[in-house]
Structures are given as C-alpha cells and as structure tokens.
Design an enzyme around this catalytic site. Sequence first.
Site, PDB file in Angstrom:
ATOM      1  N   SER A  40       0.616  -1.091  -0.345  1.00 23.90           N
ATOM      2  CA  SER A  40       0.282   0.345  -0.153  1.00 23.90           C
ATOM      3  C   SER A  40       1.011   1.476   0.292  1.00 23.90           C
ATOM      4  O   SER A  40       2.440   1.366   0.183  1.00 23.90           O
ATOM      5  CB  SER A  40      -1.342  -0.391   1.554  1.00 23.90           C
ATOM      6  OG  SER A  40      -1.861   1.525   1.586  1.00 23.90           O
ATOM      7  N   TYR A  73      -0.667  -0.375  10.292  1.00 27.76           N
ATOM      8  CA  TYR A  73      -1.674  -1.298   9.474  1.00 27.76           C
ATOM      9  C   TYR A  73      -0.303  -1.090   8.844  1.00 27.76           C
ATOM     10  O   TYR A  73       0.155  -1.880   7.353  1.00 27.76           O
ATOM     11  CB  TYR A  73      -2.770  -0.116   8.629  1.00 27.76           C
ATOM     12  CG  TYR A  73      -2.878  -1.235   7.522  1.00 27.76           C
ATOM     13  CD1 TYR A  73      -3.770  -1.892   6.956  1.00 27.76           C
ATOM     14  CD2 TYR A  73      -2.735   0.449   6.552  1.00 27.76           C
ATOM     15  CE1 TYR A  73      -3.918  -2.313   5.470  1.00 27.76           C
ATOM     16  CE2 TYR A  73      -3.558  -0.036   5.273  1.00 27.76           C
ATOM     17  CZ  TYR A  73      -4.137  -0.903   4.792  1.00 27.76           C
ATOM     18  OH  TYR A  73      -4.215  -1.126   3.325  1.00 27.76           O
TER      19      TYR A  73
END
Length: 255
Positions: free
Chosen positions: A146, A160
């Site tokens: 990501s 995360y």
Amino acid sequence: MNINLTGKIALVTGSNAGIGRAIALALASNGAKVGVNCLNNVAQGQEVVAEIQALGGEAVLVQADVTNVEQIDRLVNEVEQALGGTIDILVNNAGHLVQRVPNVDMSEEMYDRIMDVNLKSTVFVSKRVLAGMKEKGYGRIINMTSVAAHNGGGPGGSVYAASKAAVLTFSKGLAKEVAASGITVNNVSPGFIGNTMFHATFTTDAARQATINGIPLQREGTPDDVAGAVLYLASNLAAYVTGETIEINGGMMMR
C-alpha cells in the site's frame, strides 16, 4: 505481444469483492482457472464464480480464513483438487486496516489482528504454494502492499502501514530465495482506490474529495486499475521482473 494464461491455475485471496474480485475476473478473462476465496459473504464469492463461468472460464469458491495455517492448507488443497493441478499464480490480496487505532490505545489483540491479516497471511499462503511451483520450475506470486507502507498511513493506521511495509520487504527477500526455481515475487501498491469496502468504511466524503484534489490524475483509482498491474505481473510480459513494486496511485506519491 498478448497475455495468455490458458492452462494456469490462480488463487486470489480475499477475492469476493473489490480489488480481489477485479483481479480474479482479469485473470479468468485471460484464460486462467481461478480459485476464489472469501472469509465472509459467501454469496458475493458465488457471484464472482458465476461471472467467471459466464465468461466461459473455470473457477471454484473456497471459504477460508487465511490467518489460520490449517485453513490455508485446506484452501490450497481444495483449489488444486477442483482445478486439476498445483497453483501457478498466487495473489495475496487479503488484507485489512481492521480499525483506526491511535498507538496510545493499541491493544496486543488488535496489533495481532492487523499483522495477521496483512503479513501472516502473505507469508503462509506463499509458503503453502511454493513446493508446487518449485516442482514445476514456474510461479508468479503477487503481494498487496500500500502507499501507506511509504507514508505511514492515515490517522490511527500506523500498525497497518507497518504491516504493509513488512509485506513489501518480505517480498524482496522471498524473491531472492526462489528466483533460481523460476518463481517471481512482486508487489502492487495501491493508493486511493474507490469502490472498495476499505474507503466505504474508513474514509469520509470530505477526506475522499480532499485526497482526490491532491492526486495529479485528478481521480481516485478503480479496482480494475490494480487488476491491470497484477495481470501484467502474472504474465510472461513480466518474466524478468522480480522483487519489484508497482505503484498504482495516480501520481499522488511518486518514487
């Protein structure tokens, strides 16, 4: 040059909706047999299988929790039995922010949940398919990182972001380990991708518009934008690409 995955067997984790669904459909549209996976919402998974079959393709749905090693083993076994061979293409798409939690409030349980769904699943699903790939001397593993891996993520998303950074680095190490066996390992790194549960759950309309305003291409990405990059990495067009990361963010973060 064209992309022809006829005869290849693919497994896409977390492929009942969003980016995973688009990837499964893209691989199937180019000839691959596809193992569709979901944790919940079996009906959505069945819809993806039906879409693939309507295209003339072959697919099977297996419900399994990819944070559990025993269920990973069952997942791979069922896909390989149903589709008639060992997996050639693995897309470790399953992942989740889980919840926005400031570090001052982070519990050990929440930390484990976030790391398990993003990193543990990638490590152990990859491990499970490697023997079959090595035996054939061929394999494509594509992992999902990501833009958060580079910028630390949004509010309450640092663990995360760390999990996605770990996926990126793990992929480089794995690429070195398995290269001699004809297996490539690469990442795709989505930025702001619309039409996903991620942003429907965690992003306000105001934050969404502010983000789009800062993207040079002046739009949010789509699941199909990500699927196109995965399709390239899964194909022989990317036969000499390994340990790399394709950024799919409309220019919001150029590296």
